[in-house]
Design a protein around this motif. Structure first.
Motif, PDB file in Angstrom:
ATOM      1  N   THR A 162      -3.667  16.869   0.922  1.00 38.65           N
ATOM      2  CA  THR A 162      -3.343  15.687   1.078  1.00 38.65           C
ATOM      3  C   THR A 162      -3.961  14.715   0.046  1.00 38.65           C
ATOM      4  N   ASP A 163      -5.110  14.969  -0.347  1.00 39.91           N
ATOM      5  CA  ASP A 163      -5.794  14.335  -1.805  1.00 39.91           C
ATOM      6  C   ASP A 163      -6.594  15.373  -2.376  1.00 39.91           C
ATOM      7  N   THR A 178       0.233  30.440   8.276  1.00 44.78           N
ATOM      8  CA  THR A 178       1.546  29.996   8.142  1.00 44.78           C
ATOM      9  C   THR A 178       1.982  28.840   7.079  1.00 44.78           C
ATOM     10  N   GLY A 179       1.108  28.217   6.726  1.00 43.54           N
ATOM     11  CA  GLY A 179       1.224  27.130   5.736  1.00 43.54           C
ATOM     12  C   GLY A 179       0.086  26.387   5.198  1.00 43.54           C
ATOM     13  N   ALA A 180       0.094  25.789   4.206  1.00 42.95           N
ATOM     14  CA  ALA A 180      -1.023  25.036   3.540  1.00 42.95           C
ATOM     15  C   ALA A 180      -0.717  23.756   2.950  1.00 42.95           C
ATOM     16  N   GLN A 181      -1.291  22.724   2.906  1.00 41.01           N
ATOM     17  CA  GLN A 181      -0.996  21.392   2.371  1.00 41.01           C
ATOM     18  C   GLN A 181      -2.258  20.792   1.710  1.00 41.01           C
ATOM     19  N   MET A 208       0.812  -1.420  -0.067  1.00 42.38           N
ATOM     20  CA  MET A 208      -0.214  -0.003   0.058  1.00 42.38           C
ATOM     21  C   MET A 208       0.847   1.177  -0.163  1.00 42.38           C
ATOM     22  N   GLN A 209       0.559   2.066  -0.728  1.00 38.72           N
ATOM     23  CA  GLN A 209       1.490   3.542  -0.914  1.00 38.72           C
ATOM     24  C   GLN A 209       0.773   4.398   0.151  1.00 38.72           C
ATOM     25  N   GLU A 210       1.786   5.143   0.683  1.00 35.15           N
ATOM     26  CA  GLU A 210       1.542   6.024   1.692  1.00 35.15           C
ATOM     27  C   GLU A 210       1.388   7.162   1.076  1.00 35.15           C
ATOM     28  N   ILE A 211       0.106   8.047   1.336  1.00 39.45           N
ATOM     29  CA  ILE A 211      -0.250   9.279   0.846  1.00 39.45           C
ATOM     30  C   ILE A 211       0.584  10.305   1.688  1.00 39.45           C
ATOM     31  N   ARG A 212       1.170  11.358   1.034  1.00 38.41           N
ATOM     32  CA  ARG A 212       2.084  12.178   1.802  1.00 38.41           C
ATOM     33  C   ARG A 212       1.403  13.512   1.277  1.00 38.41           C
ATOM     34  N   PRO A 213       1.270  14.521   2.325  1.00 36.72           N
ATOM     35  CA  PRO A 213       0.758  15.760   2.026  1.00 36.72           C
ATOM     36  C   PRO A 213       1.784  16.658   1.136  1.00 36.72           C
ATOM     37  N   ARG A 214       1.470  17.498   0.413  1.00 35.08           N
ATOM     38  CA  ARG A 214       2.279  18.256  -0.507  1.00 35.08           C
ATOM     39  C   ARG A 214       1.690  19.766  -0.208  1.00 35.08           C
ATOM     40  N   ALA A 215       2.921  20.565   0.053  1.00 34.29           N
ATOM     41  CA  ALA A 215       2.979  22.083   0.377  1.00 34.29           C
ATOM     42  C   ALA A 215       2.224  22.678  -1.070  1.00 34.29           C
ATOM     43  N   ALA A 236      -5.029  23.884   6.565  1.00 36.82           N
ATOM     44  CA  ALA A 236      -4.368  25.042   6.541  1.00 36.82           C
ATOM     45  C   ALA A 236      -3.737  25.365   8.188  1.00 36.82           C
ATOM     46  N   THR A 237      -2.602  25.843   8.291  1.00 34.87           N
ATOM     47  CA  THR A 237      -1.654  26.030   9.465  1.00 34.87           C
ATOM     48  C   THR A 237      -1.747  27.621  10.097  1.00 34.87           C
ATOM     49  N   HIS A 238      -2.117  27.560  11.099  1.00 40.00           N
ATOM     50  CA  HIS A 238      -2.359  28.848  11.553  1.00 40.00           C
ATOM     51  C   HIS A 238      -1.636  29.065  12.743  1.00 40.00           C
TER      52      HIS A 238
END
Length: 119
Positions: A79-80, A74-77, A1-8, A86-88
Motif C-alpha cells: 500500500t505504501d 494467494t497474493g501480496a500487495q 487529494m490523490q488516492e493511494i492504490r495498493p500495488r501487487a 498478504a492474502t491467504h
C-alpha cells in the motif's frame, strides 16, 4: 487529494519481517514468529486485540493449536512504504471450513508494528 492504490508485489518481495512471521506461523514456531514484531506491537484477530510481545506470544501459541488447517499465500500487495497485505486461503476444521484472510501489516524499523487479520 490523490488516492493511494495498493500495488501487487511478488510474495518473495515482501519484507523480511513479514516473510519470517508467515513462515514461522505456518510451522507453528512461536519463538521465531514473535521475533518479527516490535516490542509494543498490536495484533487484531477475530475481534480481539493483543498488545505487546507477551500477549502476541500467547495468541500465537493458542492459534497454533486451536484448529488444524492448511494455508496458501494467494497474493501480496504493497500500500505504501510501511504497509503490506498478504492474502491467504485457509482450509481446515474451523467453523465454515474455508476462508480467505487478509493479513494487513504495518512496519516500523523493519519489524511488524501492527497486524490486522480479517476476511
Amino acid at each position: 487529494m490523490q488516492e493511494i492504490r495498493p500495488r501487487a508485489v511478488a510474495p518473495e518481495a515482501l519484507p523480511g519481517a513479514i516473510t519470517r512471521y508467515l513462515k514461522a506461523h505456518r510451522a507453528h514456531d512461536t519463538t521465531v514468529a514473535v521475533t518479527a514484531f516490535t516490542g509494543d506491537a498490536t495484533v487484531i484477530d477475530d475481534g480481539n486485540t493483543y498488545e505487546g510481545v507477551d500477549e502476541i506470544k500467547r495468541w500465537l501459541s493458542r492459534s497454533a493449536t486451536e484448529f488444524t488447517y492448511t494455508t496458501e499465500l494467494t497474493g501480496a500487495q504493497q500500500t505504501d512504504v510501511t504497509r503490506y497485505v498478504a492474502t491467504h486461503h485457509l482450509e481446515g476444521n474451523f467453523p465454515g471450513g474455508t476462508v480467505d484472510l487478509h493479513y494487513r501489516f504495518t512496519l516500523r524499523d523493519d519489524l511488524i508494528e501492527r497486524l490486522v487479520i480479517e476476511p
